[in-house]
Motif scaffolding. Structure first.
Motif, short mmCIF file in Angstrom:
data_model
loop_
_atom_site.label_atom_id
_atom_site.label_comp_id
_atom_site.label_asym_id
_atom_site.label_seq_id
_atom_site.Cartn_x
_atom_site.Cartn_y
_atom_site.Cartn_z
N VAL A 48 0.87 -1.18 0.00
CA VAL A 48 0.00 0.00 0.00
C VAL A 48 0.90 1.23 0.00
N ALA A 49 0.63 2.18 -0.90
CA ALA A 49 1.46 3.38 -0.97
C ALA A 49 0.61 4.62 -1.13
N GLU A 50 1.07 5.71 -0.54
CA GLU A 50 0.37 6.99 -0.67
C GLU A 50 0.67 7.66 -2.00
N GLU A 51 1.81 7.31 -2.59
CA GLU A 51 2.19 7.92 -3.87
C GLU A 51 2.90 6.89 -4.72
N GLN A 52 2.54 6.84 -6.01
CA GLN A 52 3.24 6.01 -6.98
C GLN A 52 3.77 6.93 -8.08
N THR A 53 5.05 6.80 -8.36
CA THR A 53 5.65 7.67 -9.37
C THR A 53 5.70 7.03 -10.76
N ALA A 54 5.54 5.71 -10.80
CA ALA A 54 5.57 5.01 -12.09
C ALA A 54 4.65 3.80 -12.01
N GLY A 55 3.38 4.05 -11.68
CA GLY A 55 2.40 2.98 -11.52
C GLY A 55 2.31 2.11 -12.76
N ARG A 56 2.09 0.80 -12.54
CA ARG A 56 1.98 -0.15 -13.65
C ARG A 56 0.69 -0.93 -13.48
N GLY A 57 -0.01 -1.11 -14.57
CA GLY A 57 -1.25 -1.85 -14.52
C GLY A 57 -1.26 -2.98 -15.54
N ARG A 58 -2.43 -3.49 -15.79
CA ARG A 58 -2.59 -4.55 -16.77
C ARG A 58 -2.23 -4.06 -18.15
N ARG A 59 -1.73 -4.99 -18.94
CA ARG A 59 -1.37 -4.71 -20.34
C ARG A 59 -0.35 -3.58 -20.47
N GLY A 60 0.49 -3.41 -19.47
CA GLY A 60 1.55 -2.41 -19.54
C GLY A 60 1.10 -0.97 -19.37
N ARG A 61 -0.15 -0.77 -19.01
CA ARG A 61 -0.63 0.60 -18.81
C ARG A 61 0.10 1.23 -17.63
N SER A 62 0.36 2.52 -17.73
CA SER A 62 1.07 3.20 -16.65
C SER A 62 0.30 4.45 -16.22
N TRP A 63 0.59 4.90 -15.02
CA TRP A 63 -0.03 6.11 -14.48
C TRP A 63 0.79 6.58 -13.29
N ILE A 64 0.45 7.74 -12.79
CA ILE A 64 1.03 8.22 -11.53
C ILE A 64 -0.11 8.39 -10.54
#
Length: 92
Positions: A48-64
């Motif tokens: 569990v994190a309060e901040e993600q700087t290089a989030g990764r999801g399914r199918r290689g999707r990314s977000w912050i």
């Protein structure tokens, strides 16, 4: 800010949340959990994190996920995931 001791206290007795590890900032909770799984972590271990700087999801999707958010990833066995997806398809 996430407080590991307080979270542990609030979730005491909740089987699924017994293995939560809190982080202030990470690149990706998914990458952390993927590493744990490759090392043989048991099902349900969670990051569990309060901040993600290089989030990764399914199918290689990314977000912050900016500070103040909540990113969560779980160790979940592929075999069980496949069974759940198969069940979900039956109910479309």
């Amino acid at each position: 800010m996430l407080d590991q001791k307080k979270l542990d206290s609030l979730l005491a007795g909740c089987r699924f949340w017994e293995k939560v590890q809190c982080f202030e900032t990470v690149d990706s909770t998914n990458l952390i959990v993927k590493d744990w799984a490759q090392q043989g972590a048991e099902e349900g271990r969670s990051a569990v994190a309060e901040e993600q700087t290089a989030g990764r999801g399914r199918r290689g999707r990314s977000w912050i996920s900016p500070p103040g958010g909540l990113g969560v990833s779980f160790v979940y066995p592929q075999a069980r995931r496949a069974a759940l997806l198969s069940m979900a398809r039956q109910y479309r």
